[in-house]
Write a protein that holds these residues in place. Sequence first.
Motif, mmCIF file in Angstrom:
data_model
loop_
_atom_site.group_PDB
_atom_site.id
_atom_site.type_symbol
_atom_site.label_atom_id
_atom_site.label_comp_id
_atom_site.label_asym_id
_atom_site.label_seq_id
_atom_site.Cartn_x
_atom_site.Cartn_y
_atom_site.Cartn_z
ATOM 1 N N LEU A 172 0.823 -1.198 0.000
ATOM 2 C CA LEU A 172 0.000 0.000 0.000
ATOM 3 C C LEU A 172 0.866 1.260 0.000
ATOM 4 O O LEU A 172 0.529 2.246 -0.657
ATOM 5 N N ASN A 173 1.981 1.231 0.697
ATOM 6 C CA ASN A 173 2.877 2.399 0.698
ATOM 7 C C ASN A 173 3.424 2.672 -0.702
ATOM 8 O O ASN A 173 3.523 3.830 -1.128
ATOM 9 N N GLN A 174 3.803 1.614 -1.430
ATOM 10 C CA GLN A 174 4.294 1.802 -2.791
ATOM 11 C C GLN A 174 3.181 2.301 -3.698
ATOM 12 O O GLN A 174 3.387 3.199 -4.522
ATOM 13 N N PHE A 175 1.977 1.736 -3.542
ATOM 14 C CA PHE A 175 0.830 2.217 -4.310
ATOM 15 C C PHE A 175 0.578 3.703 -4.026
ATOM 16 O O PHE A 175 0.258 4.489 -4.941
ATOM 17 N N THR A 176 0.732 4.103 -2.766
ATOM 18 C CA THR A 176 0.501 5.499 -2.380
ATOM 19 C C THR A 176 1.520 6.419 -3.026
ATOM 20 O O THR A 176 1.180 7.498 -3.535
ATOM 21 N N ALA A 177 2.786 6.002 -3.033
ATOM 22 C CA ALA A 177 3.825 6.782 -3.711
ATOM 23 C C ALA A 177 3.522 6.877 -5.206
ATOM 24 O O ALA A 177 3.621 7.953 -5.813
ATOM 25 N N ASN A 178 3.132 5.754 -5.805
ATOM 26 C CA ASN A 178 2.826 5.737 -7.235
ATOM 27 C C ASN A 178 1.653 6.662 -7.566
ATOM 28 O O ASN A 178 1.687 7.413 -8.546
ATOM 29 N N ALA A 179 0.603 6.568 -6.749
ATOM 30 C CA ALA A 179 -0.609 7.331 -7.037
ATOM 31 C C ALA A 179 -0.411 8.830 -6.827
ATOM 32 O O ALA A 179 -0.891 9.647 -7.623
ATOM 33 N N THR A 180 0.288 9.203 -5.757
ATOM 34 C CA THR A 180 0.434 10.624 -5.422
ATOM 35 C C THR A 180 1.598 11.293 -6.135
ATOM 36 O O THR A 180 1.637 12.524 -6.260
ATOM 37 N N GLY A 181 2.576 10.501 -6.588
ATOM 38 C CA GLY A 181 3.771 11.077 -7.188
ATOM 39 C C GLY A 181 4.698 11.703 -6.159
ATOM 40 O O GLY A 181 5.625 12.445 -6.520
#
Length: 493
Positions: free
Chosen positions: A411-420
Motif C-alpha cells: 500500500l505504501n508503494q501504491f501510495t507513492a505511485n498514485a500521489t507522485g
Amino acid sequence: MKQRFFAVDLGATSGRTILGSLSDKGLEMEEINRFPNRLIEVKGHFYWDIYVLYQNIVDGLKLAAQREVEITSIGIDTWGVDFVCVGEDGHILRQPYAYRDPQTIGAPEVFFSRVPRSRVYELTGIQVMNFNSLFQLDTLRRNNDSALAAAQKILFIPDALSYMLSDEMVTEYTIATTAQLVNAKTRKLEQELLTSIGLTEKNFGRFVYPGETIGSLSKYVQEQTGLGVIPIIAVAGHDTGSAVAAVPALNGNFAYLSSGTWSLMGIETDAPVVTTETEALNFTNEGGVEGTIRLLKNICGMWLLERCRSEWGGISYSELIRDAQASEPFRSFINPDDELFANPAYMEKTICAFCSTTGQPIPDNRARVVRCIFESLALRYRQVLENLCKLSSKPIEVLHVIGGGSRNDLLNQFTANATGKTVIAGPSEATAIGNVMVQAMAAGVSKNISEMRRQINASIPLTTFQPQDAEVWNQAYVKYRALLNDKSNIDLK
C-alpha cells in the motif's frame, strides 16, 4: 536516572500499554500488555466496554509495578468523538455508545435545520461526520436518553479513563476538538453550540491542553496496582493528535497519513484554516500539540480490510498482501468513503455490490478484493493530497505514513505511485510514541516538538518509497475520478 513514561494507547479494535524512555541510545519502547477492544451489540445498538478497558489499563500498571520500574507519569490517548455520561454521584451511568452506532445516521441534517451547517463550520472548522459528538449528543437529547438527562458531566473516552484512575475530571483540548464543540479560534468550548443541545461548560471537566497535569493515581488505584503517587499527564488525548506529534519530519514541508482503522491525511498549520473552500471540501481543523492545528481529512482506512479479514476467518495480512500483489491491477475500484462501507453486515458482499452496480468487474476472490481496496485507498489519498497542496502555504515535498499501515509495503508503494510523492513510512507505533514524547516534554526531557521529532527520526528505522509507473497510475486516477462522479445509488436489498 532514566525516566520511564507509561503510555495507554487505545484504538477502535485494540489497545496496549507501553513503557517508553529516552536515553543516549535514543527512544526505547517496551510493550507491557495488549488487549482487544470489541464493539458490544445489544438490540441493534453498539457500545464500548469502558470497564474492560479500565481493567486492562490497571493490569498493565500492575505488570509495571511487578518489574519495580519507577514510572515518571501516565498518559492516555484514544479514538475521538465518543464519551461517557457521569451522574451526580460520580458514577458512569451506562456504557458509552460507539461512533459506529446507527442512531446518528441523518443526524447532521436534523441539527442543521436549527443551526445552519455553514455556521457550525464557521465556529468549529470541523469536518461534518454524522458521528461527531455534537450530533451524538443532539440525537440523545431528541431521543430523551435517560443517561444524558441524568448526566452531571460528559467525559470523552481518554478523559473518562483518566477520571477512573485519578478521580479528576478534565476535558482535554485535542480530543474535545473532534466533538465539533470547540471554537476553532478561541480553542475553548463554544457556548452557542452547547446551548443548542441544552448543555453548558459546567457539564464538562476542567479544560486542559497537552502537557498539563490532570492529577495523580487515586489511593484506591495505588493500592490496587502497588504503585505510588504517579502524575497523569494530558497528552494529545486524540490518538491522531499523538500520532502526528510523532511524525519524524526534519522540516515543515510535509503531509502526513496516519494509517490505521481510519486513514487521516493532513498538514500541520499554526492557525485554523476555515474558508468556503475547506468547508466545501469538508476538511477538518483538529487541535494538536504546542498550539498547532491538524488540517486534515478523515478517510476510511484499513477498516475495509479488517472487516473482510474477520469474514475470512482471520487470514494473515502477509498472505493477503502477497496474493493481492500478484493480482491483476486496476480491475475495479470503490469509493472508500461511501457510507455503504461505514458498518455493513458483510464488507466483502458490499464491495462486490458497489462494483457490480457501477458496471465494473466484481472482485470474485480474496486477492482481487484486497487489490481493489489498496488501489482505491491509494487513489483516494491522491485526491485528498491534491486538495491539501492547494490549501498549504508551504510546498509538500514528502508524505509521512505513520501508524500500523506504515508496515504495509504494498500500500505504501501504491501510495507513492498514485500521489507522485516520496513516501517515508514509520514509525508504526506513532501514537504511543507521541504519547510518550508529550509526557517527556512535560517532564522537561524533551524541549519542544521539533526536538522531539529529530529524536524520533534518529531512533526509529524508516522506509522510503519512490513513485513508479506514473503513466498507468495517472490513467487509473482518471478512471477512478470518473467512477466517483458517475456512481448511482446502490441497493443491497
